[in-house]
Design an enzyme around this catalytic site. Structure first.
Site, PDB file in Angstrom:
ATOM      1  N   LEU A  40       0.819  -1.045  -0.103  1.00 53.33           N
ATOM      2  CA  LEU A  40       0.044  -0.076  -0.058  1.00 53.33           C
ATOM      3  C   LEU A  40       0.871   1.195  -0.154  1.00 53.33           C
ATOM      4  CD1 LEU A  40      -3.049  -0.713   2.252  1.00 53.33           C
ATOM      5  CD2 LEU A  40      -2.801  -1.177  -0.136  1.00 53.33           C
ATOM      6  N   THR A  41       1.778   1.362  -0.960  1.00 52.37           N
ATOM      7  CA  THR A  41       2.436   2.644  -1.303  1.00 52.37           C
ATOM      8  C   THR A  41       1.291   3.682  -1.852  1.00 52.37           C
ATOM      9  OG1 THR A  41       2.816   2.182  -3.718  1.00 52.37           O
ATOM     10  CG2 THR A  41       4.323   1.432  -2.011  1.00 52.37           C
ATOM     11  N   LEU A  86       3.271  -8.706  -9.680  1.00 53.81           N
ATOM     12  CA  LEU A  86       2.970  -7.279 -10.188  1.00 53.81           C
ATOM     13  C   LEU A  86       3.605  -6.148  -9.473  1.00 53.81           C
ATOM     14  CD1 LEU A  86      -0.317  -8.676 -10.706  1.00 53.81           C
ATOM     15  CD2 LEU A  86       0.212  -7.214 -12.464  1.00 53.81           C
ATOM     16  N   ALA A  88       5.414  -3.499  -8.008  1.00 52.99           N
ATOM     17  CA  ALA A  88       6.578  -2.804  -8.562  1.00 52.99           C
ATOM     18  C   ALA A  88       6.669  -1.275  -8.204  1.00 52.99           C
ATOM     19  CB  ALA A  88       6.690  -2.993 -10.118  1.00 52.99           C
ATOM     20  N   THR A 105      12.697  -2.073  -4.762  1.00 60.12           N
ATOM     21  CA  THR A 105      11.525  -2.759  -4.934  1.00 60.12           C
ATOM     22  C   THR A 105      11.514  -3.548  -6.144  1.00 60.12           C
ATOM     23  OG1 THR A 105      10.093  -1.501  -3.765  1.00 60.12           O
ATOM     24  CG2 THR A 105       8.979  -2.659  -5.469  1.00 60.12           C
ATOM     25  N   THR A 135       7.315  -5.057 -18.572  1.00 60.83           N
ATOM     26  CA  THR A 135       6.765  -4.043 -19.315  1.00 60.83           C
ATOM     27  C   THR A 135       7.750  -4.011 -20.724  1.00 60.83           C
ATOM     28  OG1 THR A 135       7.092  -1.568 -19.608  1.00 60.83           O
ATOM     29  CG2 THR A 135       8.451  -2.532 -18.174  1.00 60.83           C
ATOM     30  N   ASP A 136       6.973  -3.355 -21.851  1.00 62.74           N
ATOM     31  CA  ASP A 136       7.737  -3.300 -23.281  1.00 62.74           C
ATOM     32  C   ASP A 136       8.867  -2.479 -22.959  1.00 62.74           C
ATOM     33  OD1 ASP A 136       6.247  -0.864 -22.746  1.00 62.74           O
ATOM     34  OD2 ASP A 136       5.400  -1.230 -25.130  1.00 62.74           O
ATOM     35  N   GLU A 137       8.960  -1.484 -22.080  1.00 65.16           N
ATOM     36  CA  GLU A 137      10.122  -0.526 -22.030  1.00 65.16           C
ATOM     37  C   GLU A 137      11.382  -1.147 -21.762  1.00 65.16           C
ATOM     38  OE1 GLU A 137       8.921   3.083 -19.605  1.00 65.16           O
ATOM     39  OE2 GLU A 137       6.671   2.572 -20.006  1.00 65.16           O
ATOM     40  N   TYR A 160      13.246   3.232 -14.201  1.00 63.46           N
ATOM     41  CA  TYR A 160      12.287   2.216 -14.280  1.00 63.46           C
ATOM     42  C   TYR A 160      12.438   1.191 -14.924  1.00 63.46           C
ATOM     43  CZ  TYR A 160       7.728   0.248 -15.581  1.00 63.46           C
ATOM     44  OH  TYR A 160       6.824  -0.634 -15.626  1.00 63.46           O
ATOM     45  N   SER A 161      12.594   1.433 -16.459  1.00 61.88           N
ATOM     46  CA  SER A 161      12.835   0.409 -17.405  1.00 61.88           C
ATOM     47  C   SER A 161      14.057  -0.539 -17.027  1.00 61.88           C
ATOM     48  CB  SER A 161      12.792   0.849 -18.765  1.00 61.88           C
ATOM     49  OG  SER A 161      13.491   1.811 -19.084  1.00 61.88           O
ATOM     50  N   LYS A 164      13.181  -3.092 -14.219  1.00 65.69           N
ATOM     51  CA  LYS A 164      12.430  -3.983 -14.762  1.00 65.69           C
ATOM     52  C   LYS A 164      13.073  -4.969 -15.784  1.00 65.69           C
ATOM     53  CE  LYS A 164       8.404  -4.518 -14.335  1.00 65.69           C
ATOM     54  NZ  LYS A 164       7.788  -5.193 -13.225  1.00 65.69           N
ATOM     55  N   LEU A 200      -0.476   9.510 -17.534  1.00 61.59           N
ATOM     56  CA  LEU A 200      -1.041  10.208 -18.669  1.00 61.59           C
ATOM     57  C   LEU A 200      -2.656  10.496 -18.560  1.00 61.59           C
ATOM     58  CD1 LEU A 200      -0.344  12.231 -21.099  1.00 61.59           C
ATOM     59  CD2 LEU A 200      -0.717  10.193 -22.709  1.00 61.59           C
TER      60      LEU A 200
HETATM   61  P1  NAD Z   1       0.898   0.691  -9.935  1.00 57.32           P
HETATM   62  O1  NAD Z   1       1.878   1.396  -9.426  1.00 57.32           O
HETATM   63  O2  NAD Z   1      -0.589   0.904 -10.006  1.00 57.32           O
HETATM   64  O3  NAD Z   1       0.694  -0.622  -8.410  1.00 57.32           O
HETATM   65  C1  NAD Z   1       1.877  -1.165  -7.973  1.00 57.32           C
HETATM   66  C2  NAD Z   1       1.336  -1.939  -6.525  1.00 57.32           C
HETATM   67  O4  NAD Z   1       2.483  -2.594  -6.013  1.00 57.32           O
HETATM   68  C3  NAD Z   1       0.804  -0.797  -5.791  1.00 57.32           C
HETATM   69  O5  NAD Z   1      -0.343  -1.543  -4.950  1.00 57.32           O
HETATM   70  C4  NAD Z   1       1.707  -0.830  -4.752  1.00 57.32           C
HETATM   71  O6  NAD Z   1       1.444  -0.341  -3.294  1.00 57.32           O
HETATM   72  C5  NAD Z   1       2.691  -2.140  -4.574  1.00 57.32           C
HETATM   73  N1  NAD Z   1       3.870  -2.018  -4.076  1.00 57.32           N
HETATM   74  C6  NAD Z   1       4.789  -1.316  -4.506  1.00 57.32           C
HETATM   75  N2  NAD Z   1       6.110  -1.527  -3.736  1.00 57.32           N
HETATM   76  C7  NAD Z   1       5.813  -2.575  -3.197  1.00 57.32           C
HETATM   77  C8  NAD Z   1       6.576  -3.442  -2.490  1.00 57.32           C
HETATM   78  N3  NAD Z   1       7.757  -3.160  -1.885  1.00 57.32           N
HETATM   79  N4  NAD Z   1       5.844  -4.507  -1.733  1.00 57.32           N
HETATM   80  C9  NAD Z   1       4.675  -4.826  -2.090  1.00 57.32           C
HETATM   81  N5  NAD Z   1       3.924  -4.131  -2.848  1.00 57.32           N
HETATM   82  C10 NAD Z   1       4.437  -3.081  -3.314  1.00 57.32           C
HETATM   83  O7  NAD Z   1       1.299  -0.420 -10.827  1.00 57.32           O
HETATM   84  P2  NAD Z   1       0.545  -0.912 -12.120  1.00 57.32           P
HETATM   85  O8  NAD Z   1       0.557   0.033 -13.219  1.00 57.32           O
HETATM   86  O9  NAD Z   1      -0.537  -1.525 -11.726  1.00 57.32           O
HETATM   87  O10 NAD Z   1       1.640  -1.922 -12.627  1.00 57.32           O
HETATM   88  C11 NAD Z   1       1.502  -3.312 -12.209  1.00 57.32           C
HETATM   89  C12 NAD Z   1       3.030  -4.115 -12.910  1.00 57.32           C
HETATM   90  O11 NAD Z   1       2.614  -4.024 -14.060  1.00 57.32           O
HETATM   91  C13 NAD Z   1       4.098  -3.442 -12.680  1.00 57.32           C
HETATM   92  O12 NAD Z   1       5.170  -4.675 -12.345  1.00 57.32           O
HETATM   93  C14 NAD Z   1       4.554  -2.862 -13.911  1.00 57.32           C
HETATM   94  O13 NAD Z   1       5.757  -2.730 -14.200  1.00 57.32           O
HETATM   95  C15 NAD Z   1       3.903  -3.637 -15.103  1.00 57.32           C
HETATM   96  N6  NAD Z   1       3.360  -2.921 -16.235  1.00 57.32           N
HETATM   97  C16 NAD Z   1       2.576  -1.655 -16.010  1.00 57.32           C
HETATM   98  C17 NAD Z   1       2.129  -1.407 -17.222  1.00 57.32           C
HETATM   99  C18 NAD Z   1       1.214  -0.094 -17.509  1.00 57.32           C
HETATM  100  O14 NAD Z   1       0.959   0.600 -18.180  1.00 57.32           O
HETATM  101  N7  NAD Z   1       0.889   0.315 -16.138  1.00 57.32           N
HETATM  102  C19 NAD Z   1       2.641  -1.786 -18.645  1.00 57.32           C
HETATM  103  C20 NAD Z   1       3.514  -2.968 -18.649  1.00 57.32           C
HETATM  104  C21 NAD Z   1       3.612  -3.574 -17.188  1.00 57.32           C
HETATM  105  P1  TYD Z   2       2.956   7.618 -18.945  1.00 54.81           P
HETATM  106  O1  TYD Z   2       1.551   7.515 -18.603  1.00 54.81           O
HETATM  107  O2  TYD Z   2       3.880   8.180 -17.700  1.00 54.81           O
HETATM  108  O3  TYD Z   2       3.823   6.087 -19.329  1.00 54.81           O
HETATM  109  P2  TYD Z   2       5.131   5.639 -19.735  1.00 54.81           P
HETATM  110  O4  TYD Z   2       6.124   6.929 -19.693  1.00 54.81           O
HETATM  111  O5  TYD Z   2       5.562   4.728 -18.856  1.00 54.81           O
HETATM  112  O6  TYD Z   2       4.850   5.396 -21.102  1.00 54.81           O
HETATM  113  O7  TYD Z   2       3.225   8.763 -20.003  1.00 54.81           O
HETATM  114  C1  TYD Z   2       2.718   8.243 -21.169  1.00 54.81           C
HETATM  115  C2  TYD Z   2       3.375   9.367 -22.160  1.00 54.81           C
HETATM  116  O8  TYD Z   2       2.738  10.532 -21.976  1.00 54.81           O
HETATM  117  C3  TYD Z   2       4.875   9.458 -22.074  1.00 54.81           C
HETATM  118  O9  TYD Z   2       5.194   9.614 -23.335  1.00 54.81           O
HETATM  119  C4  TYD Z   2       5.000  10.738 -21.369  1.00 54.81           C
HETATM  120  C5  TYD Z   2       3.668  11.459 -21.621  1.00 54.81           C
HETATM  121  N1  TYD Z   2       3.222  12.277 -20.475  1.00 54.81           N
HETATM  122  C6  TYD Z   2       2.966  13.696 -20.851  1.00 54.81           C
HETATM  123  O10 TYD Z   2       3.364  14.318 -21.793  1.00 54.81           O
HETATM  124  N2  TYD Z   2       2.412  14.504 -19.780  1.00 54.81           N
HETATM  125  C7  TYD Z   2       2.224  14.008 -18.672  1.00 54.81           C
HETATM  126  O11 TYD Z   2       1.845  14.733 -17.687  1.00 54.81           O
HETATM  127  C8  TYD Z   2       2.517  12.575 -18.337  1.00 54.81           C
HETATM  128  C9  TYD Z   2       2.105  11.847 -16.824  1.00 54.81           C
HETATM  129  C10 TYD Z   2       2.939  11.901 -19.391  1.00 54.81           C
END
Ligand code: NAD
Ligand code: TYD
Length: 357
Positions: A40-41, A86, A88, A105, A135-137, A160-161, A164, A200
């Site tokens: 619960l960050t 998941l 992260a 983390t 992630t694709d990143e 971040y990437s 991961k 975004l």
């Molecule tokens: P998010 O930030 O919404 O959620 C992350 C969760 O992890 C939160 O509930 C947080 O409390 C928990 N957490 C963080 N640090 C922790 C720790 N040390 N111990 C236990 N719990 C912890 O993230 P999301 O967008 O739901 O992404 C989930 C996963 O999917 C991540 O691994 C991310 O890299 C991956 N992912 C996300 C996207 C995207 O577009 N959001 C795309 C591809 C992959």
């Molecule tokens: P984001 O949702 O942070 O995902 P990621 O960086 O992991 O792809 O951002 C998506 C795209 O939108 C990225 O190119 C950065 C851009 N962006 C903005 O232009 N303004 C914003 O306020 C945010 C959060 C992101």
């Protein structure tokens, strides 16, 4: 289905994607017990799971994936046969400001889980699965042409990437060295309900709703490939139960948008839903300083998961985005409370008298 699981550890289940994954697993696998381990960050919110909190097949545990003693005791108590990992630190901008939290983390946390799974399953790896969500990143940044495949060399560019990417390498190392049955998936940008409004799409929806400035990084020409979160959750279910061990699956929806075009589309949808004249919020767009090291373009070739496992996105972006805008506008309380710290109070209220902490 190749595999069935009785006891599944989901990490990060109170976050955006994790909450959808838990809902989908409970719906599709009534026999399974799900334990959600989440610290619960700021990004984790029990409100995201309010509809299933009373489900007898579900249990929440507050804790850190880096806590070795806790993880080991959870394996002892629940005899997990699957881990869906998941948890992260997930936001690129935060990783630029505070990279160490990401390394701790995402890298050490993943290693802690791998270590615990290997210890618990040693001598009997049958019918087990450690599934790492990535992630694709990790593949870096594309130019105007081409798509990321599972064979694209890793070339991560943000803290971040790269954290991961490191965790992906650890997962493969535990597979090759210890025979841990692992699967990995690398997904493109997700959108949908319950996404923390630092990303975004929910950030823009909130700012358009409130008539605040819309910060577009650089020239707004960076491209992201968007997938509906429920389609990602469904792909995770398919891979968990049918994916081949040691294999990676890319997940995406062939749905590329330049940021500025997406912001215009969100303006059209939100202004429309709020009964404002078309184009009202265009003047709110502000081009701001670019993100350091901003990746130009991500795009996924998802043919492996489609051909091998028969998964496909279920809805068009047009439908998914309209439903997403409607959800955030209907759930204004959620949008406001996650940014005001009220969800912490919710947690206190729900769990302070249960003797858990
Ligand atoms: P998010 O930030 O919404 O959620 C992350 C969760 O992890 C939160 O509930 C947080 O409390 C928990 N957490 C963080 N640090 C922790 C720790 N040390 N111990 C236990 N719990 C912890 O993230 P999301 O967008 O739901 O992404 C989930 C996963 O999917 C991540 O691994 C991310 O890299 C991956 N992912 C996300 C996207 C995207 O577009 N959001 C795309 C591809 C992959
Ligand atoms: P984001 O949702 O942070 O995902 P990621 O960086 O992991 O792809 O951002 C998506 C795209 O939108 C990225 O190119 C950065 C851009 N962006 C903005 O232009 N303004 C914003 O306020 C945010 C959060 C992101």
């Amino acid at each position: 289905m190749k595999r069935n699981f009785r006891s599944i550890l989901v990490t990060g289940g109170a976050g955006f994607i994790g909450s959808h994954v838990i809902r989908s697993l409970l719906k599709n696998h009534a026999e399974a017990k799900i334990v959600n381990l989440d610290l619960l960050t700021y990004a984790g919110n029990l409100e995201n799971l309010r509809d299933i909190e009373g489900n007898a097949h579900y249990e929440f545990v507050k804790g850190d994936i880096q806590d070795r003693a806790l993880i080991q005791s959870l394996f002892n108590e629940h005899a997990f046969d699957a881990v869906v990992h998941l948890a992260a630190e997930s936001h690129v901008d935060r990783s630029i400001v505070n990279p160490m939290a990401f390394l701790e983390t995402n890298i050490l946390g993943t290693a802690t889980l791998l270590h615990a799974a290997k210890n618990a399953w040693e001598g009997n790896m049958d019918a087990k699965c450690f599934y790492h969500i990535s992630t694709d990143e990790v593949y870096g940044s594309l130019g105007a042409e081409g798509l990321f495949t599972e064979d694209t060399p890793y070339d991560p560019r943000s803290p971040y990437s790269s954290s991961k990417a490191s965790s992906d390498h650890l997962v493969r190392a535990w597979h090759h060295t210890y025979g841990l049955p692992v699967v990995i998936s690398n997904c493109s940008n997700n959108y949908g309900s319950f996404q923390f409004p630092e990303k975004l799409i929910p950030l823009m929806i909130r700012n358009i709703r409130d008539q605040r400035p819309l910060p577009v990084y650089g020239e707004g020409v960076n491209v992201r490939d968007w997938l509906w979160v429920e389609d990602h959750a469904n792909a995770i279910d398919v891979i968990l139960h049918n994916g081949n061990f040691g294999r990676t699956y890319n997940i995406g929806g062939l749905n590329e948008w330049r940021n500025i075009d997406l912001v215009h589309e969100l303006i059209r949808l939100v202004d429309g839903a709020m009964g404002r004249p078309e184009g009202t919020s265009k003047s709110l767009i502000e081009y701001v300083k670019d993100r350091a090291g901003h990746d130009m373009r991500y795009a996924i070739d998802a043919s492996r998961i489609e051909e091998e496992l028969g998964w496909k996105p279920s809805i068009t972006f047009e439908k998914g985005l309209a439903a997403t805008v409607a959800w955030y506008l209907e759930n204004s309380d959620w949008l406001d409370s996650v940014t005001s710290g009220q969800y912490q109070q919710y947690y206190q209220k729900m769990y302070s008298n249960r003797g858990e902490e």
